[in-house]
Write an enzyme that holds these catalytic residues in place. Structure first.
Site, PDB file in Angstrom:
ATOM      1  N   MET A  38       0.824  -1.201   0.000  1.00  0.00           N
ATOM      2  CA  MET A  38       0.000   0.000   0.000  1.00  0.00           C
ATOM      3  C   MET A  38       0.861   1.255   0.000  1.00  0.00           C
ATOM      4  O   MET A  38       1.819   1.375   0.770  1.00  0.00           O
ATOM      5  CB  MET A  38      -0.902  -0.007   1.243  1.00  0.00           C
ATOM      6  N   SER A 112       3.714  -6.670   2.045  1.00  0.00           N
ATOM      7  CA  SER A 112       2.532  -6.180   2.736  1.00  0.00           C
ATOM      8  C   SER A 112       1.286  -6.678   2.010  1.00  0.00           C
ATOM      9  O   SER A 112       1.164  -7.881   1.772  1.00  0.00           O
ATOM     10  CB  SER A 112       2.590  -4.659   2.849  1.00  0.00           C
ATOM     11  N   GLN A 113       0.366  -5.789   1.596  1.00  0.00           N
ATOM     12  CA  GLN A 113      -0.877  -6.277   1.000  1.00  0.00           C
ATOM     13  C   GLN A 113      -0.632  -7.054  -0.299  1.00  0.00           C
ATOM     14  O   GLN A 113      -1.446  -7.891  -0.700  1.00  0.00           O
ATOM     15  CB  GLN A 113      -1.861  -5.134   0.753  1.00  0.00           C
ATOM     16  N   ASP A 230       6.565  -4.773  14.300  1.00  0.00           N
ATOM     17  CA  ASP A 230       5.636  -4.155  13.351  1.00  0.00           C
ATOM     18  C   ASP A 230       4.659  -3.217  14.052  1.00  0.00           C
ATOM     19  O   ASP A 230       3.978  -3.607  14.999  1.00  0.00           O
ATOM     20  CB  ASP A 230       4.860  -5.242  12.608  1.00  0.00           C
ATOM     21  N   HIS A 286       7.635  -2.732  10.121  1.00  0.00           N
ATOM     22  CA  HIS A 286       7.024  -3.221   8.891  1.00  0.00           C
ATOM     23  C   HIS A 286       7.912  -2.985   7.668  1.00  0.00           C
ATOM     24  O   HIS A 286       8.291  -1.852   7.367  1.00  0.00           O
ATOM     25  CB  HIS A 286       5.674  -2.546   8.704  1.00  0.00           C
TER      26      HIS A 286
END
Length: 303
Positions: A38, A112-113, A230, A286
């Site tokens: 993202m 991530s996503q 994270d 993250h």
């Protein structure tokens, strides 16, 4: 250290994906597909561009495709917020099918996503075959919180928070906000199962699609990376398929304790027992890691 928060400033400055030679894979390695997270883009020289270059340096001759969803880098970044994930997955499946480089199979790495999006590709699009899937901080049980929204524009992050809080499962928000499609509210499980357009489907929450299980189990390895410090993903256990216990948002359970595992709706229990699931950690926030960690922990699954 690779810190996406600092890197996103340059995310919309480049124009096109730089691919390897059309005759890539000259060393016999499988091609690699990358999908960014993202607020990032396919080609940022300080994030995905750097990952692509690193892999090409470590594995000379490898063919690497960093996915760009849209005609421009700006569109790619915006689509990471506003384009229906199911449509994005379909676009990627079509792109991989048409590229002759992938006919013999490929490895995939999502950030991530991008991790759960590439899992959807594995489950829905078995041809060409994905061999190894590496999820770097992917949220496979979704998120219930947006503590820090990566991106240059704070107005976008504020907009997302407002929409998720006010109505994540309304048709309008589900269809037009990517993060709503993997918003998982443990306080309203029935609402989530009924109205989630993406995550509830790929996690077999409404019905079991046997092809999803069969296709995912065809992977050689499914590598899951969790970041121990994270502050973006809530709960962080989602990066290993864990999540909050139903009905509250305090205590979490592991994948192995979940109904998803006990009922084996995705075939993860079978994969776990066969040694196909790999659980890795990185001691950082993250998507923060260095080249030495990446080379030692992830490159073995790409060679």
């Amino acid at each position: 250290m690779m810190d996406t928060r600092a890197l996103l400033v340059a995310a919309a400055l480049l124009g096109v994906v730089v691919r390897a030679s059309p005759t890539g894979g000259s060393n016999g390695s499988l091609p690699l597909v990358l999908w960014h997270g993202m607020g990032d883009s396919c080609c940022n020289p300080l994030s995905m561009g750097a990952i692509k270059k690193m892999v090409e340096e470590e594995i000379p001759g490898i063919y690497v495709l960093s996915l760009k969803i849209g005609k421009t880098v700006i569109e790619d970044t915006e689509n990471g917020f506003f384009m229906d994930v199911n449509q994005q997955v379909s676009v990627v499946c079509e792109q991989l099918t048409q590229d002759p480089q992938f006919r013999g199979g490929y490895n995939a790495m999502g950030f991530s996503q991008g991790g759960q999006f590439l899992r959807a590709v594995a489950q829905r699009c078995p041809s060409p075959p994905m061999k190894n899937l590496i999820s770097v901080g992917g949220q496979h049980q979704g998120v219930f919180g947006l503590p820090r929204c990566p991106g240059e524009n704070s107005a976008i992050c504020d907009f997302i928070r407002k929409k998720l809080t006010s109505g994540a499962y309304t048709d309008l928000v589900q269809k037009h906000l990517v993060q709503a499609q993997y918003w998982h509210d443990p306080l309203n499980e029935e609402l989530y199962r009924t109205h989630s357009l993406f995550l509830a489907d790929i996690n077999q929450e409404r019905a079991v699609n046997e092809s999803y299980k069969k296709n995912l189990q065809a992977l050689n390895k499914f590598v899951l990376v969790k970041f121990l410090q994270d502050t973006v993903v809530d709960p962080v256990d989602s990066e290993w398929f864990g999540f909050f216990k139903a009905g509250q948002a305090v205590e979490t359970e592991t994948l192995q304790e979940s109904d998803l595992y006990r009922e084996d709706r995705l075939g993860l229990a079978v994969m776990d027992k066969a040694g196909k699931l790999v659980f890795l950690t990185s001691d950082g926030d993250h998507l923060q890691f260095n080249r030495a960690w990446f080379t030692a922990k992830l490159l073995p699954y790409l060679r």
